[in-house]
Design a protein around this motif. Structure first.
Motif, PDB file in Angstrom:
ATOM      1  N   GLY A 214       0.840  -1.198   0.000  1.00 15.80           N
ATOM      2  CA  GLY A 214       0.000   0.000   0.000  1.00 15.80           C
ATOM      3  C   GLY A 214       0.866   1.234   0.000  1.00 15.80           C
ATOM      4  O   GLY A 214       1.795   1.347   0.804  1.00 15.80           O
ATOM      5  N   ASN A 215       0.600   2.141  -0.914  1.00 18.93           N
ATOM      6  CA  ASN A 215       1.403   3.351  -1.023  1.00 18.93           C
ATOM      7  C   ASN A 215       0.944   4.401  -0.014  1.00 18.93           C
ATOM      8  O   ASN A 215      -0.193   4.397   0.453  1.00 18.93           O
ATOM      9  N   LYS A 216       1.884   5.288   0.303  1.00 18.64           N
ATOM     10  CA  LYS A 216       1.648   6.409   1.206  1.00 18.64           C
ATOM     11  C   LYS A 216       2.804   7.366   0.972  1.00 18.64           C
ATOM     12  O   LYS A 216       3.713   7.051   0.199  1.00 18.64           O
ATOM     13  N   PRO A 217       2.842   8.527   1.597  1.00 20.60           N
ATOM     14  CA  PRO A 217       3.990   9.409   1.409  1.00 20.60           C
ATOM     15  C   PRO A 217       5.299   8.670   1.721  1.00 20.60           C
ATOM     16  O   PRO A 217       5.436   8.051   2.772  1.00 20.60           O
ATOM     17  N   GLY A 218       6.221   8.679   0.762  1.00 20.71           N
ATOM     18  CA  GLY A 218       7.503   7.996   0.917  1.00 20.71           C
ATOM     19  C   GLY A 218       7.501   6.554   0.447  1.00 20.71           C
ATOM     20  O   GLY A 218       8.549   5.912   0.413  1.00 20.71           O
ATOM     21  N   VAL A 219       6.343   6.016   0.085  1.00 18.26           N
ATOM     22  CA  VAL A 219       6.235   4.644  -0.419  1.00 18.26           C
ATOM     23  C   VAL A 219       5.491   4.686  -1.746  1.00 18.26           C
ATOM     24  O   VAL A 219       4.346   5.152  -1.808  1.00 18.26           O
ATOM     25  N   ASP A 220       6.144   4.222  -2.819  1.00 17.49           N
ATOM     26  CA  ASP A 220       5.547   4.271  -4.152  1.00 17.49           C
ATOM     27  C   ASP A 220       5.863   2.974  -4.898  1.00 17.49           C
ATOM     28  O   ASP A 220       6.688   2.949  -5.804  1.00 17.49           O
ATOM     29  N   ALA A 221       5.211   1.886  -4.495  1.00 21.96           N
ATOM     30  CA  ALA A 221       5.424   0.582  -5.129  1.00 21.96           C
ATOM     31  C   ALA A 221       4.561   0.480  -6.381  1.00 21.96           C
ATOM     32  O   ALA A 221       3.398   0.880  -6.373  1.00 21.96           O
ATOM     33  N   ARG A 222       5.158  -0.083  -7.437  1.00 19.15           N
ATOM     34  CA  ARG A 222       4.465  -0.185  -8.724  1.00 19.15           C
ATOM     35  C   ARG A 222       4.801  -1.500  -9.410  1.00 19.15           C
ATOM     36  O   ARG A 222       5.776  -2.151  -9.071  1.00 19.15           O
ATOM     37  N   PHE A 223       4.005  -1.838 -10.413  1.00 17.15           N
ATOM     38  CA  PHE A 223       4.257  -2.988 -11.284  1.00 17.15           C
ATOM     39  C   PHE A 223       4.878  -2.452 -12.567  1.00 17.15           C
ATOM     40  O   PHE A 223       4.187  -1.893 -13.413  1.00 17.15           O
ATOM     41  N   THR A 224       6.210  -2.576 -12.674  1.00 16.62           N
ATOM     42  CA  THR A 224       6.942  -2.001 -13.811  1.00 16.62           C
ATOM     43  C   THR A 224       8.006  -2.974 -14.323  1.00 16.62           C
ATOM     44  O   THR A 224       9.194  -2.639 -14.361  1.00 16.62           O
ATOM     45  N   PRO A 225       7.627  -4.214 -14.683  1.00 19.30           N
ATOM     46  CA  PRO A 225       8.637  -5.181 -15.109  1.00 19.30           C
ATOM     47  C   PRO A 225       9.370  -4.710 -16.372  1.00 19.30           C
ATOM     48  O   PRO A 225       8.772  -4.018 -17.188  1.00 19.30           O
ATOM     49  N   PRO A 226      10.655  -5.030 -16.486  1.00 16.91           N
ATOM     50  CA  PRO A 226      11.438  -5.899 -15.600  1.00 16.91           C
ATOM     51  C   PRO A 226      12.034  -5.169 -14.392  1.00 16.91           C
ATOM     52  O   PRO A 226      12.661  -5.788 -13.548  1.00 16.91           O
ATOM     53  N   ARG A 227      11.816  -3.846 -14.269  1.00 15.14           N
ATOM     54  CA  ARG A 227      12.376  -3.091 -13.145  1.00 15.14           C
ATOM     55  C   ARG A 227      11.474  -3.235 -11.927  1.00 15.14           C
ATOM     56  O   ARG A 227      10.263  -3.063 -12.010  1.00 15.14           O
ATOM     57  N   GLU A 228      12.080  -3.555 -10.784  1.00 16.17           N
ATOM     58  CA  GLU A 228      11.319  -3.632  -9.535  1.00 16.17           C
ATOM     59  C   GLU A 228      11.095  -2.233  -8.969  1.00 16.17           C
ATOM     60  O   GLU A 228      11.994  -1.396  -9.013  1.00 16.17           O
ATOM     61  N   ALA A 229       9.905  -2.009  -8.456  1.00 16.37           N
ATOM     62  CA  ALA A 229       9.581  -0.755  -7.773  1.00 16.37           C
ATOM     63  C   ALA A 229       8.898  -1.135  -6.460  1.00 16.37           C
ATOM     64  O   ALA A 229       7.671  -1.117  -6.342  1.00 16.37           O
ATOM     65  N   LEU A 230       9.724  -1.530  -5.483  1.00 17.75           N
ATOM     66  CA  LEU A 230       9.226  -2.030  -4.194  1.00 17.75           C
ATOM     67  C   LEU A 230       8.962  -0.884  -3.221  1.00 17.75           C
ATOM     68  O   LEU A 230       9.410   0.246  -3.436  1.00 17.75           O
ATOM     69  N   ALA A 231       8.268  -1.194  -2.144  1.00 11.93           N
ATOM     70  CA  ALA A 231       7.933  -0.176  -1.144  1.00 11.93           C
ATOM     71  C   ALA A 231       9.170   0.326  -0.406  1.00 11.93           C
ATOM     72  O   ALA A 231       9.269   1.501  -0.073  1.00 11.93           O
TER      73      ALA A 231
END
Length: 196
Positions: free
Chosen positions: A129-146
């Motif tokens: 779950g995103n919030k200020p300072g956390v921006d996780a996304r589905f962007t394969p092949p690059r990971e965008a974790l919390a």
């Protein structure tokens, strides 16, 4: 891949409510990658993180996470695995070891997922779950974790588990409220590095 496609006690995609949501998401998807993104965004955006929203009850089983629309990162990862597995997409559980403070002890586990994408192989995604300072996304092949690993005692644990770690289940089963879990977050000891 069978363990990463199976229903189980905590990843219970044979539950009618979980199956219904999984089918609805699949009906909206144009491709397998689109399906994974839709499942990820559903769990990330529609299921409230227990601490962020100060929500009870404490959930663990995927079906309970869906029913109560809340869960810790671990529980949310169980639901995401269930939705993906229900649609025939191999999915497992991963963990990071993170500092609960700014950059030192105490430490805790953070739960996320790995999904097997035909184009990329195993790919980690984080539906916390995103919030200020956390921006996780589905962007394969690059990971965008919390969260990123920032200091020596933090780790990306390399395993992809078919089932939740016992220490995680134990904490979620033992405590009744989100703040009790928050005060007793699960952790693992790091193996000692061999002396060279």
């Amino acid at each position: 891949m069978r363990p990463y496609l199976s229903s189980s006690k905590y990843i219970d995609f044979d539950n009618p409510e979980v199956l219904s949501v999984a089918r609805r998401l699949k009906a909206s998807a144009g491709s397998e990658s689109d399906l994974v993104r839709l499942c990820f965004e559903f769990v990330r955006d529609e299921i409230e993180h227990s601490v962020d929203f100060k929500r009870n009850p404490v959930t663990c089983k995927a079906s309970d996470v869906l029913r109560f629309r809340t869960g810790y990162c671990y529980a949310k990862s169980h639901l995401l695995a269930a939705l993906l597995r229900a649609n025939g997409v191999p999915a497992g559980l991963c963990y990071q070891r993170l500092s609960t403070g700014s950059s030192s002890a105490p430490y805790c586990l953070h739960g996320l997922n790995a999904v097997y994408l035909k184009e990329h192989g195993w790919y980690r995604l984080d539906a916390r779950g995103n919030k200020p300072g956390v921006d996780a996304r589905f962007t394969p092949p690059r990971e965008a974790l919390a969260f990123s690993i920032n200091e020596p005692q933090e780790r990306d644990l390399p395993e992809i588990w078919a089932e939740p770690l016992p220490v995680v289940v134990e904490v979620l089963a033992r405590y009744d409220t989100f703040d009790q879990v928050l005060a007793n977050l699960p952790d693992v000891e790091l193996a000692e590095l061999p002396v060279k």
